[in-house]
Design an enzyme around this catalytic site. Structure first.
Site, mmCIF file in Angstrom:
data_model
loop_
_atom_site.group_PDB
_atom_site.id
_atom_site.type_symbol
_atom_site.label_atom_id
_atom_site.label_comp_id
_atom_site.label_asym_id
_atom_site.label_seq_id
_atom_site.Cartn_x
_atom_site.Cartn_y
_atom_site.Cartn_z
ATOM 1 N N CYS A 400 27.655 48.908 41.619
ATOM 2 C CA CYS A 400 27.895 49.184 40.200
ATOM 3 C C CYS A 400 26.611 49.716 39.535
ATOM 4 O O CYS A 400 26.200 50.831 39.808
ATOM 5 C CB CYS A 400 28.431 47.939 39.503
ATOM 6 N N HIS A 527 33.151 46.969 42.901
ATOM 7 C CA HIS A 527 32.586 45.661 43.282
ATOM 8 C C HIS A 527 33.283 45.155 44.538
ATOM 9 O O HIS A 527 34.272 44.408 44.447
ATOM 10 C CB HIS A 527 32.800 44.643 42.145
ATOM 11 N N GLU A 529 32.556 42.892 46.518
ATOM 12 C CA GLU A 529 32.457 41.440 46.780
ATOM 13 C C GLU A 529 33.710 40.683 46.335
ATOM 14 O O GLU A 529 34.002 39.606 46.835
ATOM 15 C CB GLU A 529 31.220 40.852 46.084
#
Length: 592
Positions: A400, A527, A529
């Site tokens: 990001c 993102h 994750e």
């Protein structure tokens, strides 16, 4: 009938209700039940989107763009489900819906009150949300685990406790049970375990009309039998209803801990659930995972360069994604937290010790990760870290904001645009390489970013990241940003070996960057994750760990398969534990 399990907490907040709720869901799911989860946060914010990470930890983003509490991330990772924004219920959402009804005239002639109108709205929300399918097979859940945030006795959580007091009679006793998580402190002066905080907490809960069925005691060491019996006597439960949840080496052990103490047997009897007694393959997976994480010898260090490093929950999903990847390649993970402001030259003048310590940590790490963030503080430090990673050929992943700053760094040092910057930090820059997205800036802060699951198309076949994803044409990942790389300047970068290998479906948004002649220099606008799972690590993070451990080239040459002892990240399609369990038999375990 739907079965409801309410998890409340006492004594202190942040006691581990989220992990316990997730673990209870996990052991029930391993028995073949479909489980969903709801998190209730008593604050008045509509959602978690406008919080600083120092308030409640990171903001977790769901497929539908919901910005929610980080506990929903735990539910998704533990239960391998996909939740929606309505699985996170806040006081703000409830009051907003009731006030909207009042304005529409739904309560015409009535005085709108906390009881019954707010409490009814809470119960309706829970009943409606509990039936929404969260598994890939689209079947309706059979069990709903509800976690009530905060601590019993807080003023703001009173309407919720009252709602569940009424709810237990509406859905009947055999369909509702309450797990109360409490603290059993052990003062170092005497070393004995104290039960008084738990007694007071349970008394308060019972005074509000809820009687706990299981009391889960958080403690640093296992509960002594005498302490268990004392809690049982004073808290109106049998000794087997007092469950000890002591500190363990890894959170993967918590489901095993609950299972060992007969939680499933108790819940199946108490809630009258038809649970299969087959050997639970899914828990075998958890056991092997936790045994394995305890046995790792080789170490790999990652420098996490961010601005919220004083509170590790600020980067909860990032740390989990790194852990999943480290487990996938059989390495112990060491995360070096570096406050990016300490890397800036101004710190050298003011606090030289902190400056040198930060740089020493950065230079000694095997890989560098720059996660997302907002605001100008610490951005120059991140740019210095990225510059170092690029020049020293250290494995680097920018997520990001980290990806946007990698673009700024390259523009400044390779294209010679000294004032290249993001318009977020320098609106007057003559080289605005990162600009705000016109459609996402309507003046309001909450929920106005580019949020949720979006598709990224890979633009060439040679991309390292594309290979890590299994040579796919596109990926669907979750986004949360208000600024984007300026698409008009991309030709300047491409000519210098800085490629935008992933773009959105229209080809207007730059999603993935890769640098030529570098072991691993990747930035992603999304993102990754948020979709990482213990058994299926996120490819960008897995790539970073592989590169940091010097295994990336071998992995790519093998067609993105790990060696037999690293079978965790087998990417052969689904991530259902049962289908992968056959491949999880690690040599060291099966020979014992």
């Amino acid at each position: 009938m739907m079965k409801y399990i309410l998890v409340t907490g006492g004594v202190i907040s942040g006691i581990g209700k989220g992990i316990i709720a997730s673990s209870v869901g996990t052991i029930l799911k391993s028995c073949g039940l479909h489980v969903t989860a709801i998190k209730i946060d008593p604050y008045i914010n509509i959602d978690a989107g406008t919080f600083s990470p120092y308030e409640h930890g990171e903001v977790f983003v769901l497929d539908d763009g919901g910005e929610v509490d980080l506990d929903l991330g735990n539910y998704e990772r533990f239960l391998d489900i996909r939740l929606t924004k309505d699985n996170n219920l806040t006081t703000g959402k409830i009051y907003q819906s009731v006030i909207n009804k009042e304005r529409r005239g739904d309560y015409l002639g009535k005085t709108v009150q906390v009881v019954p109108h707010i409490t009814d709205a809470i119960q309706e929300w829970v009943v409606k949300q509990a039936t929404v399918p969260v598994d890939d097979d689209g079947l309706e859940p059979q069990v709903c685990v509800i976690e009530l945030g905060g601590t019993v006795g807080d003023i703001e959580s009173m309407p919720f406790i009252e709602a569940f007091r009424q709810f237990q009679f509406k859905v009947k006793r055999e369909n509702f049970c309450n797990i109360h998580v409490s603290l059993v402190p052990q003062p170092s002066a005497t070393g004995e375990q104290k039960t008084k905080p738990t007694q007071n907490s349970v008394r308060e809960l019972r005074g509000l009309g809820l009687s706990p069925d299981l009391i889960m005691c958080r403690c640093s060491t296992a509960l002594e039998n005498s302490v268990k019996e004392k809690i049982s006597m004073f808290c109106h439960v049998e000794p087997q209803q007092v469950i000890c949840v002591q500190d363990v080496s890894s959170i993967y052990r918590v489901p095993l801990l609950l299972e060992e103490q007969g939680v499933v047997t108790y819940l199946s009897r108490r809630l009258n659930m038809p649970i299969e007694s087959r050997p639970r393959k899914m828990l075998t997976k958890w056991k092997e995972m936790s045994d394995r994480s305890d046995r790792l010898l080789e170490q790999c260090s990652i420098a996490l360069v961010g601005k919220y490093t004083k509170f590790s929950d600020s980067y909860a999903s990032v740390i989990k994604a790194l852990e999943h990847s480290a487990l996938g390649i059989s390495h112990k993970l060491e995360v070096k937290y570096i406050d990016s402001a300490y890397l800036e030259p101004s710190t050298l003048q003011d606090e030289p010790v902190k400056y040198h310590e930060a740089w020493q940590k950065l230079c000694s790490a095997d890989g560098i990760l720059v996660p997302g963030g907002f605001g100008v503080r610490g951005t120059e430090g991140k740019i210095h870290a990225i510059n170092w990673a690029r020049k020293q050929k250290k494995p680097f992943l920018g997520v990001c904001l980290g990806m946007q700053l990698a673009v700024c760094e390259f523009a400044r040092n390779e294209l010679g645009w000294e004032d290249a910057n993001s318009t977020e930090f320098d609106p007057e820059s003559t080289h605005p390489v990162v600009i705000d997205m016109p459609e996402h800036n309507p003046g309001q802060m909450g929920g106005t970013m580019r949020l949720g699951k979006r598709r990224t198309m890979f633009k060439n076949n040679t991309s390292t990241l594309r290979k890590l994803y299994g040579d796919v044409e596109y990926v669907d990942e979750r986004h949360r940003h208000r600024f984007e790389v300026n698409p008009e300047l991309r030709s300047h970068f491409e000519g210098k070996g800085f490629h935008f290998v992933g773009q959105d479906v229209e080809g207007e948004r730059m999603e993935v960057i890769e640098l030529d002649d570098h072991p691993y220099f990747i930035g992603v606008q999304y993102h990754p994750e948020f979709t990482s799972r213990p058994i299926k690590p996120s490819p960008p993070y897995l790539g970073l760990l592989l590169a940091a451990a010097g295994k990336l080239q071998g992995y790519l040459q093998k067609g993105c398969r790990l060696s037999p002892r690293d079978t965790y990240s087998d990417r052969s399609g689904s991530s259902t534990p049962d289908s992968e369990i056959s491949e999880l038999k690690l040599p060291s375990i099966s020979n014992e």
